[in-house]
Design an enzyme around this catalytic site. Sequence first.
Site, short mmCIF file in Angstrom:
data_model
loop_
_atom_site.label_atom_id
_atom_site.label_comp_id
_atom_site.label_asym_id
_atom_site.label_seq_id
_atom_site.Cartn_x
_atom_site.Cartn_y
_atom_site.Cartn_z
N ASP A 29 -22.84 -48.99 -55.13
CA ASP A 29 -22.45 -47.97 -56.08
C ASP A 29 -23.46 -47.82 -56.99
O ASP A 29 -23.98 -48.95 -57.59
CB ASP A 29 -21.19 -48.35 -56.64
CG ASP A 29 -20.45 -47.03 -57.43
OD1 ASP A 29 -19.31 -46.63 -56.91
OD2 ASP A 29 -21.15 -46.71 -58.31
N ILE A 30 -23.98 -46.57 -57.31
CA ILE A 30 -25.00 -46.23 -58.30
C ILE A 30 -24.47 -46.60 -59.74
O ILE A 30 -25.45 -46.76 -60.65
CB ILE A 30 -25.19 -44.63 -58.44
CG1 ILE A 30 -26.55 -44.40 -58.75
CG2 ILE A 30 -24.25 -43.91 -58.97
CD1 ILE A 30 -26.99 -42.92 -58.46
N ASN A 86 -9.30 -44.79 -54.59
CA ASN A 86 -9.02 -43.72 -55.37
C ASN A 86 -8.43 -42.50 -54.68
O ASN A 86 -9.33 -42.39 -53.87
CB ASN A 86 -9.97 -43.54 -56.53
CG ASN A 86 -10.23 -44.78 -57.33
OD1 ASN A 86 -9.22 -45.42 -57.57
ND2 ASN A 86 -11.49 -44.81 -57.93
N GLN A 93 -9.99 -39.94 -58.47
CA GLN A 93 -11.10 -39.81 -57.39
C GLN A 93 -12.20 -38.81 -57.98
O GLN A 93 -11.79 -37.63 -58.29
CB GLN A 93 -10.42 -39.45 -56.11
CG GLN A 93 -11.19 -39.27 -54.83
CD GLN A 93 -11.03 -38.87 -53.50
OE1 GLN A 93 -9.61 -38.53 -53.36
NE2 GLN A 93 -11.85 -38.83 -52.47
N HIS A 99 -13.45 -43.20 -49.57
CA HIS A 99 -14.45 -44.22 -49.68
C HIS A 99 -13.24 -45.49 -49.97
O HIS A 99 -12.67 -45.14 -50.90
CB HIS A 99 -15.62 -44.08 -50.55
CG HIS A 99 -15.14 -43.38 -51.96
ND1 HIS A 99 -14.97 -42.05 -52.18
CD2 HIS A 99 -14.78 -43.91 -53.24
CE1 HIS A 99 -14.57 -41.82 -53.41
NE2 HIS A 99 -14.59 -42.86 -54.07
N HIS A 101 -13.74 -48.81 -52.33
CA HIS A 101 -14.47 -49.39 -53.21
C HIS A 101 -14.41 -50.95 -52.87
O HIS A 101 -13.32 -51.49 -52.58
CB HIS A 101 -14.12 -49.30 -54.75
CG HIS A 101 -14.53 -47.89 -55.49
ND1 HIS A 101 -15.54 -47.52 -56.16
CD2 HIS A 101 -13.65 -46.77 -55.31
CE1 HIS A 101 -15.30 -46.46 -56.43
NE2 HIS A 101 -14.18 -45.94 -56.04
P1 5GP Z 1 -14.41 -42.61 -57.22
O1 5GP Z 1 -14.40 -42.28 -58.62
O2 5GP Z 1 -14.43 -41.13 -56.37
O3 5GP Z 1 -13.26 -43.42 -56.60
O4 5GP Z 1 -15.53 -43.16 -56.59
C1 5GP Z 1 -16.76 -42.59 -56.55
C2 5GP Z 1 -17.82 -43.69 -56.81
O5 5GP Z 1 -19.24 -42.96 -56.42
C3 5GP Z 1 -18.25 -43.99 -58.26
O6 5GP Z 1 -17.97 -45.28 -58.56
C4 5GP Z 1 -19.70 -43.43 -58.46
O7 5GP Z 1 -20.21 -44.42 -59.40
C5 5GP Z 1 -20.34 -43.44 -57.14
N1 5GP Z 1 -21.42 -42.70 -57.14
C6 5GP Z 1 -21.52 -41.36 -57.42
N2 5GP Z 1 -22.48 -40.59 -57.18
C7 5GP Z 1 -23.10 -41.49 -56.47
C8 5GP Z 1 -24.60 -41.52 -55.75
O8 5GP Z 1 -25.37 -40.42 -55.82
N3 5GP Z 1 -25.00 -42.71 -55.23
C9 5GP Z 1 -24.33 -43.79 -55.14
N4 5GP Z 1 -24.67 -44.80 -54.60
N5 5GP Z 1 -23.12 -43.84 -55.74
C10 5GP Z 1 -22.46 -42.83 -56.23
#
Ligand code: 5GP
Length: 113
Positions: A29-30, A86, A93, A99, A101
Amino acid sequence: MDCLFCNIAAGKIASRKIYEDEELFAFHDINPQSPVHFLVIPKKHIANLMECNAEDASLLGKMLDCAQRLAVQQGLGERGCRFVINCKSDGLQTIDHLHIHVLGGRKLKWPPG
Ligand code: 5GP
Ligand code: ZN
């Protein structure tokens, strides 16, 4: 459709890849929320878990199996970790591509806010 995680899985956008096979892709994760924080995604675009049905059972099983194996590889096997999906707006989300985590490397809090 331009999807960030489709582009990451296709190698069009750079990521710190951990694992790849025909169906799955995993990367760090970034914006990590714990010492270890990576994501496991299907290469096929599925927006979220609510879009899945019985035909996706095999793929979903592979995602969980992959997440578990990579968690062990990342050193989380003994102390454990958290596997999170999420989903949609109430689930917070932010990326509309399914995805899992995997978060670990410290004692996590429960319940989520
Ligand atoms: P969500 O909030 O949809 O469950 O999680 C999305 C996740 O993707 C977040 O933890 C966010 O930090 C990660 N993320 C968003 N953009 C990027 C990206 O460009 N590269 C990577 N490696 N992770 C990302
Ligand atoms: Zn996608």
